[in-house]
Design an enzyme around this catalytic site. Structure first.
Site, PDB file in Angstrom:
ATOM      1  N   LYS A   2       0.872  -1.185   0.000  1.00  0.00           N
ATOM      2  CA  LYS A   2       0.000   0.000   0.000  1.00  0.00           C
ATOM      3  C   LYS A   2       0.897   1.220   0.000  1.00  0.00           C
ATOM      4  O   LYS A   2       2.027   1.161   0.499  1.00  0.00           O
ATOM      5  CB  LYS A   2      -0.879   0.000   1.262  1.00  0.00           C
ATOM      6  CG  LYS A   2      -2.094   0.887   1.171  1.00  0.00           C
ATOM      7  CD  LYS A   2      -3.271   0.196   0.488  1.00  0.00           C
ATOM      8  CE  LYS A   2      -4.398   1.159   0.240  1.00  0.00           C
ATOM      9  NZ  LYS A   2      -5.609   0.470  -0.236  1.00  0.00           N
ATOM     10  N   ASP A   7      -7.070   4.385  -4.481  1.00  0.00           N
ATOM     11  CA  ASP A   7      -7.715   4.258  -3.171  1.00  0.00           C
ATOM     12  C   ASP A   7      -8.304   5.645  -2.915  1.00  0.00           C
ATOM     13  O   ASP A   7      -8.536   6.405  -3.881  1.00  0.00           O
ATOM     14  CB  ASP A   7      -6.693   3.846  -2.100  1.00  0.00           C
ATOM     15  CG  ASP A   7      -7.345   3.471  -0.760  1.00  0.00           C
ATOM     16  OD1 ASP A   7      -7.926   2.383  -0.670  1.00  0.00           O
ATOM     17  OD2 ASP A   7      -7.300   4.287   0.192  1.00  0.00           O
TER      18      ASP A   7
HETATM   19  P1  NDP Z   1     -12.940   7.861  -2.672  1.00  0.00           P
HETATM   20  O1  NDP Z   1     -11.879   8.847  -2.486  1.00  0.00           O
HETATM   21  O2  NDP Z   1     -13.500   7.631  -4.021  1.00  0.00           O
HETATM   22  O3  NDP Z   1     -14.173   8.194  -1.694  1.00  0.00           O
HETATM   23  C1  NDP Z   1     -14.002   8.279  -0.314  1.00  0.00           C
HETATM   24  C2  NDP Z   1     -15.308   8.703   0.311  1.00  0.00           C
HETATM   25  O4  NDP Z   1     -15.172   8.648   1.732  1.00  0.00           O
HETATM   26  C3  NDP Z   1     -15.685  10.140  -0.020  1.00  0.00           C
HETATM   27  O5  NDP Z   1     -17.078  10.262   0.026  1.00  0.00           O
HETATM   28  C4  NDP Z   1     -15.030  10.921   1.123  1.00  0.00           C
HETATM   29  O6  NDP Z   1     -15.634  12.169   1.390  1.00  0.00           O
HETATM   30  C5  NDP Z   1     -15.257   9.973   2.287  1.00  0.00           C
HETATM   31  N1  NDP Z   1     -14.215  10.144   3.293  1.00  0.00           N
HETATM   32  C6  NDP Z   1     -12.877  10.008   3.106  1.00  0.00           C
HETATM   33  N2  NDP Z   1     -12.212  10.269   4.256  1.00  0.00           N
HETATM   34  C7  NDP Z   1     -13.163  10.564   5.158  1.00  0.00           C
HETATM   35  C8  NDP Z   1     -13.118  10.908   6.523  1.00  0.00           C
HETATM   36  N3  NDP Z   1     -11.948  11.001   7.181  1.00  0.00           N
HETATM   37  N4  NDP Z   1     -14.315  11.144   7.153  1.00  0.00           N
HETATM   38  C9  NDP Z   1     -15.493  11.051   6.489  1.00  0.00           C
HETATM   39  N5  NDP Z   1     -15.587  10.720   5.195  1.00  0.00           N
HETATM   40  C10 NDP Z   1     -14.446  10.482   4.539  1.00  0.00           C
HETATM   41  O7  NDP Z   1     -12.366   6.480  -2.061  1.00  0.00           O
HETATM   42  P2  NDP Z   1     -12.850   4.996  -2.306  1.00  0.00           P
HETATM   43  O8  NDP Z   1     -14.323   4.950  -2.476  1.00  0.00           O
HETATM   44  O9  NDP Z   1     -11.974   4.400  -3.322  1.00  0.00           O
HETATM   45  O10 NDP Z   1     -12.438   4.315  -0.917  1.00  0.00           O
HETATM   46  C11 NDP Z   1     -13.315   4.286   0.208  1.00  0.00           C
HETATM   47  C12 NDP Z   1     -12.871   3.186   1.151  1.00  0.00           C
HETATM   48  O11 NDP Z   1     -12.886   1.929   0.468  1.00  0.00           O
HETATM   49  C13 NDP Z   1     -11.454   3.324   1.705  1.00  0.00           C
HETATM   50  O12 NDP Z   1     -11.420   2.795   3.010  1.00  0.00           O
HETATM   51  C14 NDP Z   1     -10.639   2.433   0.780  1.00  0.00           C
HETATM   52  O13 NDP Z   1      -9.446   1.979   1.387  1.00  0.00           O
HETATM   53  C15 NDP Z   1     -11.617   1.285   0.583  1.00  0.00           C
HETATM   54  N6  NDP Z   1     -11.368   0.473  -0.591  1.00  0.00           N
HETATM   55  C16 NDP Z   1     -11.353   1.036  -1.844  1.00  0.00           C
HETATM   56  C17 NDP Z   1     -11.143   0.221  -2.934  1.00  0.00           C
HETATM   57  C18 NDP Z   1     -11.215   0.754  -4.324  1.00  0.00           C
HETATM   58  O14 NDP Z   1     -11.202  -0.074  -5.258  1.00  0.00           O
HETATM   59  N7  NDP Z   1     -11.327   2.047  -4.556  1.00  0.00           N
HETATM   60  C19 NDP Z   1     -10.848  -1.224  -2.791  1.00  0.00           C
HETATM   61  C20 NDP Z   1     -11.013  -1.710  -1.448  1.00  0.00           C
HETATM   62  C21 NDP Z   1     -11.230  -0.880  -0.394  1.00  0.00           C
HETATM   63  P3  NDP Z   1     -14.962  13.515   0.787  1.00  0.00           P
HETATM   64  O15 NDP Z   1     -15.358  13.527  -0.652  1.00  0.00           O
HETATM   65  O16 NDP Z   1     -15.548  14.612   1.595  1.00  0.00           O
HETATM   66  O17 NDP Z   1     -13.482  13.359   0.994  1.00  0.00           O
END
Ligand code: NDP
Length: 446
Positions: free
Chosen positions: A126, A166
């Site tokens: 990562k 991510d």
């Molecule tokens: P994105 O950046 O596309 O979206 C993240 C979302 O979570 C946004 O809505 C963001 O809000 C919100 N968010 C991020 N940080 C915080 C925080 N500290 N408090 C509240 N809301 C928060 O990321 P992903 O959808 O890709 O990833 C989301 C999760 O899924 C992560 O934990 C990631 O590790 C996990 N994941 C992702 C994969 C992938 O293929 N993308 C695979 C497996 C797991 P805002 O827009 O306001 O920042």
């Protein structure tokens, strides 16, 4: 906690002092794995567990770049190469101000188990940076990505370490990173996954984590003679994982009530349908605006600074970030009749929350199993890149379904308890561990 577990954790705590998220992830795994390891003398004597918590390599580097005003900015870049016993390092890059070594070590550690569960030959890694793409112009994001890759390129490669997206790293960032890698190395290869379809990406990769999560939840429900039809679903996040999880829930006949971002959540009691979801996708991916705009447009509630776990539901899908659902939230969910929590995010539930779910005997699916669909399709992207060939949408989607079904079976195999309840956490930990441990045994003390 037994003596063996506390002794093991004491050493890990001393060596990784202050790394809160990493210690949390190791503790969660140790509780199911230590008793298992102690029942297999080969694993215990070869100190597999002691080795698996130690990254093979950690790279930390300076990322200097020029913003649109011509000023110098400096961020910190990381890549944690955790374990390569079953394949090259594989795992995403996160760009977010909360990124620290501890956060990336926890994610890399989880990734080792997750990648093993997919059945594909991928080790765990990562990386990322404390850079925040929010509010930055495309030009600034490009400059940052180019500087980041100007160091990272020496440590990655299609057969060495294959990063992906991510939080904060989507198709745009992968494009800039890939462009810079290709420019420096002069090679067009599969060094990154999550690429655009036109330049080597896989169909279904953007959808894979969210779709896979819903396929996994469906397997849980099926085991209990149930389905998603008519279920009320509460989702956090509105990024990549949340968007496609919502889409699949809607298409399967469930009612999605909430989505969120870091400013709060929207609650739409009439349900977010496909048309409303298309609006959210445009809002977040194209206009890069806040989720509260949805409440203005569709005249529903926006709850600032809160998470959606107090909304009555059958199923909860935490899809935003780590530790976003705590013990009190878990109690509320259980009290309101929620029967299944499946993690789209990595480690979104705190240990207290997980313990509430276990006690209440509701189904809790940890991220390393439930969100493995994303990296699984990244693995399929690697296969297609090696073959210089692209599979159809249906081919990839069917493979994704098969993989999620297989992960569910592994969790049931290792996680069924005496009373018949399936402890998915234990099942995923042991199921993910065995293949890596056997490979480590076979490869000697390295
Ligand atoms: P994105 O950046 O596309 O979206 C993240 C979302 O979570 C946004 O809505 C963001 O809000 C919100 N968010 C991020 N940080 C915080 C925080 N500290 N408090 C509240 N809301 C928060 O990321 P992903 O959808 O890709 O990833 C989301 C999760 O899924 C992560 O934990 C990631 O590790 C996990 N994941 C992702 C994969 C992938 O293929 N993308 C695979 C497996 C797991 P805002 O827009 O306001 O920042």
């Amino acid at each position: 906690m037994t003596g063996d577990i506390s002794q093991f954790l004491e050493k890990v705590r001393t060596r990784n002092a202050g790394e809160k998220e990493f210690l949390q992830a190791v503790t969660e795994v140790a509780e199911s794995i230590v008793p298992f390891v102690n029942s297999v003398p080969e694993y215990r004597d070869a100190k597999i567990l002691e080795r698996i918590v130690e990254p093979e390599r950690v790279i930390i580097f300076r990322v200097p770049w020029l913003n649109d005003k011509g000023e110098v900015e400096v961020n910190r870049g990381f890549r944690v190469q955790m374990n390569s016993s079953i394949g090259p390092y594989k795992g995403g890059l996160r760009f977010h101000p909360s990124v620290t070594l501890s956060v990336l070590k926890f994610l890399a550690f989880e990734q080792v188990f997750k990648n093993s569960l997919t059945g594909l030959p991928m080790g765990g890694g990562k990386g990322g940076s404390d850079f925040d793409p929010k509010g930055r112009s495309d030009n600034e994001v490009m400059k940052f990505c180019q500087s980041f890759m100007t160091e990272l390129y020496r440590h990655v490669g299609a057969d060495i370490d294959i990063p992906a997206g991510d939080i904060g790293v989507g198709k745009r960032e992968i494009g800039y990173l890939f462009g810079q890698y290709k420019r420096i190395k002069g090679e067009f290869n599969g060094v990154l996954t999550g690429k655009g379809y036109e330049w080597g990406g896989s169909l279904i990769r953007p959808e894979a984590t969210g779709y896979g999560l819903v396929y996994f939840a469906e397997e849980i429900l099926k085991t209990n003679g149930d389905s998603l039809v008519g279920k009320k679903v509460v989702i956090s996040g509105s990024g990549n994982v949340a968007q496609y999880a919502a889409e699949k829930c809607i298409s399967r006949g469930a009612m999605v009530l909430t989505m969120s971002d870091s400013e709060g959540f929207i609650y739409d009691p009439s349900g977010i349908d496909q048309e409303k979801l298309d609006y959210i996708i445009r809002l977040k991916n194209v206009e890069r605006k806040r989720i509260k705009e949805y409440a203005n447009k569709y005249k529903c509630e926006f709850v600032p600074g809160e998470r959606p776990w107090g909304i009555k539901c059958d199923i909860a899908l935490p899809n935003a970030t780590q530790n976003e659902l705590d013990g009190n939230d878990a109690m509320l969910l259980v009290k309101n009749g929620c029967t299944c929590v499946a993690e789209g995010a990595n480690m979104p539930c705190t240990p207290e929350a997980v313990s509430v779910f276990h006690k209440a005997r509701i189904f809790y699916a940890p991220g390393k199993a439930a969100n493995a669909g994303g990296v699984a399709v990244s693995g399929l992207e690697m296969s297609q890149n090696s073959q210089r060939y692209s599979w159809t949408r249906d081919e990839v989607d069917n493979k994704l379904k098969d993989i999620m079904r297989e992960i569910h079976k592994i969790c049931v195999r290792y996680g069924r308890e005496k009373d018949g309840h399936i402890n998915y956490e234990k099942g995923a930990n042991i199921g993910g561990f065995v293949k890596v441990a056997d490979a480590m045994l076979a490869q000697g003390v390295v």
